[in-house]
Structure formats: structure tokens, C-alpha cells
Design an enzyme around this catalytic site. Structure first.
Site, PDB file in Angstrom:
ATOM      1  N   HIS A 180      -8.498  -4.781  -0.590  1.00  0.00           N
ATOM      2  CA  HIS A 180      -7.151  -4.248  -0.450  1.00  0.00           C
ATOM      3  C   HIS A 180      -6.402  -4.888   0.720  1.00  0.00           C
ATOM      4  O   HIS A 180      -5.200  -5.155   0.624  1.00  0.00           O
ATOM      5  CB  HIS A 180      -7.239  -2.728  -0.255  1.00  0.00           C
ATOM      6  CG  HIS A 180      -5.914  -2.063  -0.116  1.00  0.00           C
ATOM      7  ND1 HIS A 180      -4.992  -1.998  -1.132  1.00  0.00           N
ATOM      8  CD2 HIS A 180      -5.339  -1.433   0.946  1.00  0.00           C
ATOM      9  CE1 HIS A 180      -3.923  -1.346  -0.725  1.00  0.00           C
ATOM     10  NE2 HIS A 180      -4.098  -0.994   0.538  1.00  0.00           N
ATOM     11  N   ASP A 181      -7.091  -5.135   1.808  1.00  0.00           N
ATOM     12  CA  ASP A 181      -6.444  -5.712   2.988  1.00  0.00           C
ATOM     13  C   ASP A 181      -6.004  -7.156   2.784  1.00  0.00           C
ATOM     14  O   ASP A 181      -5.384  -7.743   3.676  1.00  0.00           O
ATOM     15  CB  ASP A 181      -7.383  -5.650   4.195  1.00  0.00           C
ATOM     16  CG  ASP A 181      -7.351  -4.295   4.878  1.00  0.00           C
ATOM     17  OD1 ASP A 181      -6.529  -3.452   4.490  1.00  0.00           O
ATOM     18  OD2 ASP A 181      -8.151  -4.084   5.807  1.00  0.00           O
TER      19      ASP A 181
ATOM     20  N   SER B  53       0.837  -1.185   0.000  1.00  0.00           N
ATOM     21  CA  SER B  53       0.000   0.000   0.000  1.00  0.00           C
ATOM     22  C   SER B  53       0.884   1.252   0.000  1.00  0.00           C
ATOM     23  O   SER B  53       1.742   1.391  -0.868  1.00  0.00           O
ATOM     24  CB  SER B  53      -0.953  -0.047   1.196  1.00  0.00           C
ATOM     25  OG  SER B  53      -1.976   0.906   1.067  1.00  0.00           O
TER      26      SER B  53
ATOM     27  N   ARG C  69     -11.930   7.439   8.985  1.00  0.00           N
ATOM     28  CA  ARG C  69     -11.571   6.014   9.027  1.00  0.00           C
ATOM     29  C   ARG C  69     -12.694   5.157   8.477  1.00  0.00           C
ATOM     30  O   ARG C  69     -12.445   4.182   7.756  1.00  0.00           O
ATOM     31  CB  ARG C  69     -11.258   5.632  10.470  1.00  0.00           C
ATOM     32  CG  ARG C  69     -10.794   4.209  10.655  1.00  0.00           C
ATOM     33  CD  ARG C  69      -9.526   3.961   9.893  1.00  0.00           C
ATOM     34  NE  ARG C  69      -8.845   2.777  10.383  1.00  0.00           N
ATOM     35  CZ  ARG C  69      -7.776   2.271   9.817  1.00  0.00           C
ATOM     36  NH1 ARG C  69      -7.259   2.830   8.753  1.00  0.00           N
ATOM     37  NH2 ARG C  69      -7.195   1.198  10.315  1.00  0.00           N
TER      38      ARG C  69
ATOM     39  N   ASP D  68      -9.344  -5.755  -4.940  1.00  0.00           N
ATOM     40  CA  ASP D  68      -8.872  -4.484  -4.401  1.00  0.00           C
ATOM     41  C   ASP D  68      -9.544  -3.335  -5.151  1.00  0.00           C
ATOM     42  O   ASP D  68      -9.276  -3.107  -6.328  1.00  0.00           O
ATOM     43  CB  ASP D  68      -7.349  -4.398  -4.543  1.00  0.00           C
ATOM     44  CG  ASP D  68      -6.733  -3.214  -3.816  1.00  0.00           C
ATOM     45  OD1 ASP D  68      -7.464  -2.257  -3.489  1.00  0.00           O
ATOM     46  OD2 ASP D  68      -5.511  -3.250  -3.575  1.00  0.00           O
TER      47      ASP D  68
END
Length: 401
Positions: A381-382, A182, A254, A348
Site C-alpha cells: 500500500h505504501d 489512501s 500501529r 496492496d
């Protein structure tokens, strides 16, 4: 961008009563690590002035970092691990004083693991502008107050320039590998393009060659969410009492980000349309479980991060364009000499795999030719943090090359 701490790099799950109790009490004005807090496994290196690309000057700065393993007599076994937006230096190791959670890549870094600390000397710095020991907005300005909003704008290249100073101080002329995911992948790319003679192997995980307009747009609304919180107070909130800092704006930023870190498949399968409690959310005041999930993780985040630091790091990501002033992306990447692993996640939606394929097509020496390795994952993405078995396999291939 990702969770970047071990207890959060797990599949999404409904919020339990125990989870809710863990958030009891008002959040601090800043979740930054500050002087006087337990150092934990951190070491610190101090440096003189740094002139940034924007022309501002930091009169001095320090980087917090952690290490594992032993540096060889030839100093040729050092591996640099670069964290993502909200990460820190605590890549591996238990929770304890100074480290509220265990290492965020515990399954990949350690004796006998993919990044084998019996073989390699591993260094992980907290990025310049961060809030976990390195100089950032929560640090003390020469006038004795917190830097706050006065902290200068930083680019990815500025942050790598600081890391170069750390490598020099540690006597490491050439990295056996530079590994980043990332935002950390942006730093790793800059190392490989700007310091090609110092990088033997390179791993770019879920990271793009440039931050696109779409990604900048997503970042801009997160910054706005923080800045419109009245308690942000123009970035001057460090003396605020618990519960009086900009925690609502930071938590909202967040929550926005989380929607791009995970995939629709995962959220839909995990939560469906379930309720958080027995109270109907359709007109009766109840909440959907996915809403409570977002709230919980947003509130949790405010206890370990700093609002000003979040803004500066997101702005640094927006600066990322490896081809800027270098003749374009393809021309810049053609100068990479490291043996390179490029890896993406098929779900992602933050940094889609087209960006990783573009990197792979332009770097001369990749493990897999002109296409990135693409992992199938429901975690979005994680996935580069969660799919540890697959990521370990591919990092092992690189480090054996």
C-alpha cells in the site's frame, strides 16, 4: 493508511542501535500538536458550528493548513492535496520548529516537480478530527478541558464538508486538481461526487470506493487494541505524565496496521529470519529482526499521534461508501465530471487494485479508460508514497491534460 512522513516512507530496514537510542525516554500522553507549540508553516482558519451526519454539533472548529506557490489572479490554479490516515499538512518543506520531519511528499510537490508550485497554488489541510493543528479530540472543549472521547463521530463526508468551508474562505470556487491517497483518496472521491462543479481534475491513489467488511474488521481490532490499554482510561488521559498515556495500545494498533501497509514480499526479502542481535530467538530470549522493526515504528508513532484521534479517523474511514444514499457506487461515480487519474499498487493488500478498477469503470472521463493504472511495487500500500518516480509521471499526465 500509511506512514505519511518522509523518514518513514522508505523501504523497511532492520533497527539499528541509533534507532533504538532515538526512542529513549518516555513517550508523551499524546503526540498531538497543541496550542502553544510552534506553528511551523501552518496557517489556521476558524469556522462556526458544524452539524455532523450523526446529528452531533461541533460548536466551532478550525483547520490547520499549509500552502505553496501563488494563487493566480483568476483563482484557477489551486490544487488540493489530501493526506492519509496518519498524515498532516506538511506535504513539502524542511523539518524545523513545529515540523519534526521534512515534507512527506517532498519529491512530488515543489518548483519544477510533478505538482509544480511555480505553476500551481497548493493547499494541504490537516483533516478535521486529526491531531496536527485541526480541531480534534486533543483540542480544547468549550469547558476548558480536552474533548477526549467526547469528540463526535465523524464521517468522510463530514470532513469534506469542513474542507468545503475552507475552500470558500480562501475564495476558491473550483480546484484545478484534487489529489488524495489512501484516506485522502476517500476525501477526494467525495469532493468529486458531492461537489463535481468544483473539481476540474481528480487523482485517486491507492484508495477504494467503499471500505469493505475486511477493512472494517482490520480497523476494529486496532481500535480495540487502544481501548483495552488501561492507560487509555476511557479516552481521558491528557493530563497523564510521560509514559503514563495509552502508548502501548496505540503502538500495538500501529503494528497491526503496518502489516497491511507493506507487502509480504518486502518483509520476507528485507528481514528473512534474521535475528535482531546475537541472541537466538528460538527459546533463548532473542528477537527476530522483523519483531524489533514493528516495535520501533509502533513506539515512534506514539510520539507524533493521538490515540483518540486515531480512533475517530479510523471510524471515519469505516463510514466510507461513496454510493451510500446515492443509488450505489456506480451511480454515484457516474456523476463525476473531473478528468480523473485512478492509480493502484499491485501488491496492496489493504486496498487491493480491484477497488481502483471499479472506480475507473464508473467514472466517465479517466486518463486510461476503464482500468486503473497499476504500478508494480514490492512495497504494498505504501507504494504510492515510495514509488515517487512512477507516481510523478502519472500525476504529470493528469496535470498536463
Amino acid at each position: 493508511m500509511d506512514w505519511q512522513i518522509s523518514e518513514d516512507t522508505v523501504p523497511s530496514a532492520p533497527v539499528t542501535e541509533a534507532d533504538a537510542r532515538s526512542m529513549a525516554g518516555r513517550p508523551p500522553a499524546t503526540g498531538a500538536w497543541r496550542d502553544g507549540d510552534p506553528a511551523g508553516g501552518r496557517s489556521f482558519a476558524a469556522f462556526g458550528a458544524l452539524r455532523t451526519e450523526s446529528g452531533s454539533v461541533l460548536p466551532g472548529f478550525r483547520l490547520a493548513y499549509e500552502t505553496w506557490g501563488e494563487l493566480s489572479p483568476a483563482r484557477d490554479n489551486a490544487v488540493l492535496i489530501l493526506h492519509a490516515l496518519t498524515g498532516d499538512s506538511h506535504v513539502s518543506g524542511p523539518a524545523g520548529p513545529g515540523h519534526p520531519t521534512s515534507g512527506w511528499w517532498d519529491d512530488l510537490v515543489g518548483p519544477g516537480l510533478a505538482i509544480d508550485t511555480d505553476r500551481f497554488f497548493v493547499i494541504a489541510p490537516n483533516v478535521l478530527g486529526g491531531c496536527q493543528g485541526s480541531t480534534g479530540p486533543a483540542s480544547v472543549h468549550p469547558d476548558g478541558e480536552a474533548w477526549g472521547a467526547r469528540f463526535p463521530y465523524l464521517t468522510i463526508r463530514d470532513q469534506v464538508a469542513a474542507q468545503v468551508r475552507l475552500a470558500d474562505a480562501l475564495g476558491i470556487d473550483r480546484w484545478a486538481a484534487v489529489v488524495g491517497g489512501s484516506m485522502g483518496g476517500m476525501h477526494a472521491l467525495e469532493w468529486a461526487v458531492g461537489q463535481p462543479e468544483r473539481v476540474e481534475r481528480l487523482a485517486i491513489l491507492s484508495s477504494p470506493p467503499i471500505n469493505t467488511a475486511d477493512q472494517i474488521a482490520l480497523n476494529s481490532v486496532q481500535i480495540e487494541a487502544i481501548e483495552i490499554d488501561p492507560r487509555f482510561a476511557g479516552g481521558e488521559y491528557y493530563d497523564a505524565a510521560p509514559g503514563e498515556g495509552p502508548h502501548r495500545g496505540l503502538a500495538l494498533a500501529r503494528r497491526m496496521a503496518l502489516l497491511n501497509y507493506r507487502s509480504p514480499t518486502e518483509l520476507n526479502q528485507r528481514f528473512q529470519r534474521s535475528w535482531q542481535s546475537g541472541v537466538n530467538p528460538i527459546g533463548h530470549g532473542g528477537r527476530f529482526a522483523v519483531e524489533s522493526y514493528l516495535d520501533f515504528h509502533g513506539n515512534k508513532f506514539t510520539r507524533r499521534f493521538d490515540a483518540n484521534s486515531y480512533i475517530r479517523l479510523v471510524e471515519a474511514m469505516d463510514s466510507h461508501d461513496v454510493g451510500r444514499d446515492r443509488g450505489g457506487v456506480e451511480e454515484a461515480l457516474s456523476h463525476v465530471t473531473a478528468r480523473t487519474l485512478v492509480l493502484g499498487i499491485d501488491s496492496d493488500r489493504l486496498f487491493p487494485v480491484e477497488g481502483q478498477h471499479r472506480i475507473a469503470r464508473s467514472v466517465p472521463d479517466t486518463l486510461d479508460g476503464q482500468e486503473a493504472v497499476v504500478l508494480h511495487s514490492d512495497f504494498g500500500h505504501d507504494g504510492f508514497l515510495i514509488e515517487t518516480e512512477a507516481v510523478s509521471h502519472h500525476l504529470g499526465r493528469l496535470l498536463a491534460a
